[in-house]
Enzyme design. Structure first.
Site, PDB file in Angstrom:
ATOM      1  CB  SER A  79      58.468 -27.581 -14.237  1.00  0.00           C
ATOM      2  OG  SER A  79      57.491 -28.765 -14.892  1.00  0.00           O
ATOM      3  CE1 TYR A 124      58.151 -31.537 -10.000  1.00  0.00           C
ATOM      4  CE2 TYR A 124      56.618 -30.510 -11.667  1.00  0.00           C
ATOM      5  CZ  TYR A 124      57.777 -31.052 -11.195  1.00  0.00           C
ATOM      6  OH  TYR A 124      58.947 -31.025 -12.169  1.00  0.00           O
TER       7      TYR A 124
END
Length: 254
Positions: free
Chosen positions: A145, A158
């Site tokens: 990501s 995250y």
């Protein structure tokens, strides 16, 4: 030259491939010639997506298992290898997001997020790599990501998980490249996906994103396909342990 990107004759397992990025990447690999193994926990949804793919002329299998369950992942992959054939490509896409203030983030939510975003990558890659090592070749692409490199308020766990994915990718390459495997990662920026639904529907965030991203917009899932095909093909035969950011320039600019 286009032959370097041809995936004909290859079989690719894409985890979490019934929606969003996973479904888009599975379709893109199918368009490049690969035979696709769709994965997810919802058997009905798997059947539905498989029917969509077959209607478009793609060769598709379904392999329902929970990627966060090490034994289930290994059993499903071993069974497919034994009964159907080799899995030459794995795309570890299964993942989740959970937003909230770090000071009140529930430990159970943290554990679930790490298990989904990190443990599953290890479980599935290890199970597939054992077969790839015996054959002397294989491709593994882990989905990282933009948060692999950047943080934002409310998503520290995250961010930690995606940083771990990038470093796990390096570790996999370090251990398995000598056996003929290539293991790399793709780090998407901000893409219009179901996982980002809350952000896509937030006008204030969209204004911020358009100003913050040099490309000035959200990414579209189809814009990840080229990077994935590259990393799954012979074109990337000497690329190993790399994280490829596909982010409209957001990590390149302050």
């Amino acid at each position: 030259m286009t032959g370097m990107f041809d995936l004909s004759g290859k079989t690719a397992l894409v985890t979490g491939s019934t929606m969003g990025i996973g479904k888009g990447l599975a379709r893109g690999l199918a368009e490049a010639g690969a035979e696709i193994i769709l994965n997810g926990r919802d058997r009905d949804r798997l059947v539905q997506v498989a029917e969509e793919f077959r209607a478009d002329g793609f060769r598709v299998h379904t392999l329902p298992f929970d990627a966060t369950d090490a034994e289930a992942a290994a059993a499903a992959i071993d069974r497919f290898e034994s009964e159907t054939g080799p899995i030459e490509i794995v795309v570890n896409n299964a993942g989740m997001q959970h937003r909230g203030p770090l000071e009140s983030f529930a430990p159970a939510d943290f554990d679930q997020l790490m298990k989904t975003n990190v443990n599953s990558v290890f479980y599935v890659a290890q199970a597939a790599a054992r077969h790839m090592i015996d054959r002397g070749h294989g491709k593994i692409v882990n989905i990282a990501s933009v948060q692999t490199a950047l943080a934002r308020p409310g998503i520290a766990p995250y961010t930690a998980s995606k940083g771990a994915v990038a470093n796990l990718t390096k570790g996999m390459a370090t251990d398995w490249a000598k056996y003929g495997l290539q293991i790399n990662a793709i780090a998407p920026g901000y893409f219009d996906t179901p996982l980002n639904k809350a952000l896509v529907e937030d006008p204030e965030f969209c204004v911020w994103l358009e100003k913050r991203t040099p490309a000035g917009r959200w990414g579209q899932i189809k814009e990840l396909v080229g990077a994935c095909v590259f990393l799954c093909s012979e074109a990337s035969s000497f690329v190993n342990g790399h994280t490829l950011f596909v982010d409209g320039g957001i990590t390149a600019s302050l």
